[in-house]
Design an enzyme around this catalytic site. Structure first.
Site, PDB file in Angstrom:
ATOM      1  CG  HIS A  22      -1.769   1.172   1.405  1.00  0.00           C
ATOM      2  ND1 HIS A  22      -3.091   1.200   1.010  1.00  0.00           N
ATOM      3  CD2 HIS A  22      -1.515   2.405   1.916  1.00  0.00           C
ATOM      4  CE1 HIS A  22      -3.599   2.399   1.271  1.00  0.00           C
ATOM      5  NE2 HIS A  22      -2.664   3.149   1.825  1.00  0.00           N
ATOM      6  CD  GLU A  23       1.690   3.570   3.774  1.00  0.00           C
ATOM      7  OE1 GLU A  23       1.813   4.627   3.122  1.00  0.00           O
ATOM      8  OE2 GLU A  23       0.731   3.385   4.539  1.00  0.00           O
ATOM      9  CG  HIS A  82       0.171   6.068  -0.705  1.00  0.00           C
ATOM     10  ND1 HIS A  82      -0.976   6.450  -1.360  1.00  0.00           N
ATOM     11  CD2 HIS A  82      -0.233   5.612   0.522  1.00  0.00           C
ATOM     12  CE1 HIS A  82      -2.025   6.234  -0.569  1.00  0.00           C
ATOM     13  NE2 HIS A  82      -1.596   5.714   0.571  1.00  0.00           N
ATOM     14  CB  CYS A 121      -8.166  -1.922  -4.439  1.00  0.00           C
ATOM     15  SG  CYS A 121      -6.647  -1.175  -5.061  1.00  0.00           S
ATOM     16  CB  CYS A 161      -8.637  -2.601  -8.156  1.00  0.00           C
ATOM     17  SG  CYS A 161      -8.404  -0.836  -8.470  1.00  0.00           S
ATOM     18  CB  CYS A 218      -4.693   0.554  -8.477  1.00  0.00           C
ATOM     19  SG  CYS A 218      -5.716   1.591  -7.401  1.00  0.00           S
TER      20      CYS A 218
HETATM   21 ZN   LIG Z   1      -2.708   5.139   2.261  1.00  0.00          ZN
HETATM   22 ZN   LIG Z   2      -7.482   0.277  -6.619  1.00  0.00          ZN
END
Ligand SMILES: [Zn+2]
Ligand SMILES: [Zn+2]
Length: 142
Positions: A97-98, A101, A113, A132, A135
């Site tokens: 996740h990070e 970003h 996602c 997903c 993304c």
């Molecule tokens: Zn975040």
């Molecule tokens: Zn996504």
């Protein structure tokens, strides 16, 4: 690792007994990050940012640096038994996740996602460790 005492005290908020994720991220970026690679800081401290009681991680959007802490990711933290490698699974999702970003992805509303935002570990458990289709497309992945 964080060398200067003044910086350390600025990062550690004594009133909250937590570490300011914004400052920690900035410090890591200044001290360790370089061009062309992503720098990831993995911690075992309680992270917060001023507008939130706690965070699991933090990253510069489209940047080169991200952090995460395993502090709040274990079941034991919530008085529950550690089963099924929850800690590792949650940490894996948090790191992906990070990193997402740092590659410019913002929070995603597709429930499964990995770029969905997470306030509680249950939120992390709800999502998968995958991006997903939307993304993936933004990352330029097939
Ligand atoms: Zn975040
Ligand atoms: Zn996504």
């Amino acid at each position: 690792m964080i060398t200067s005492t003044s910086v350390r005290s600025a990062i550690q908020d004594p009133a909250r007994r937590q570490y300011n994720g914004n400052l920690l991220l900035k410090e890591l970026d200044t001290q360790y990050a370089s061009e062309f690679i992503k720098t990831f800081g993995l911690f075992y401290v309680d992270l917060f940012i001023p507008i939130l009681t706690h965070i699991f991680g933090q990253a510069f959007l489209g940047g080169r640096t991200a952090i995460a802490s395993i502090y709040r990711l274990s079941n034991e933290r919530y008085g529950l038994k550690e089963i099924n490698n929850y800690l590792i699974t949650r940490l894996t999702k948090e790191v992906i996740h990070e990193l997402g970003h740092t590659f410019g992805l913002i929070h995603c509303h597709v429930p499964t996602c990995v770029m969905g935002s997470s306030t509680y570990v249950e939120d992390i458990d709800q999502k998968s460790s995958n991006f997903c289709n939307k993304c993936r497309a933004e990352l330029g992945l097939p």
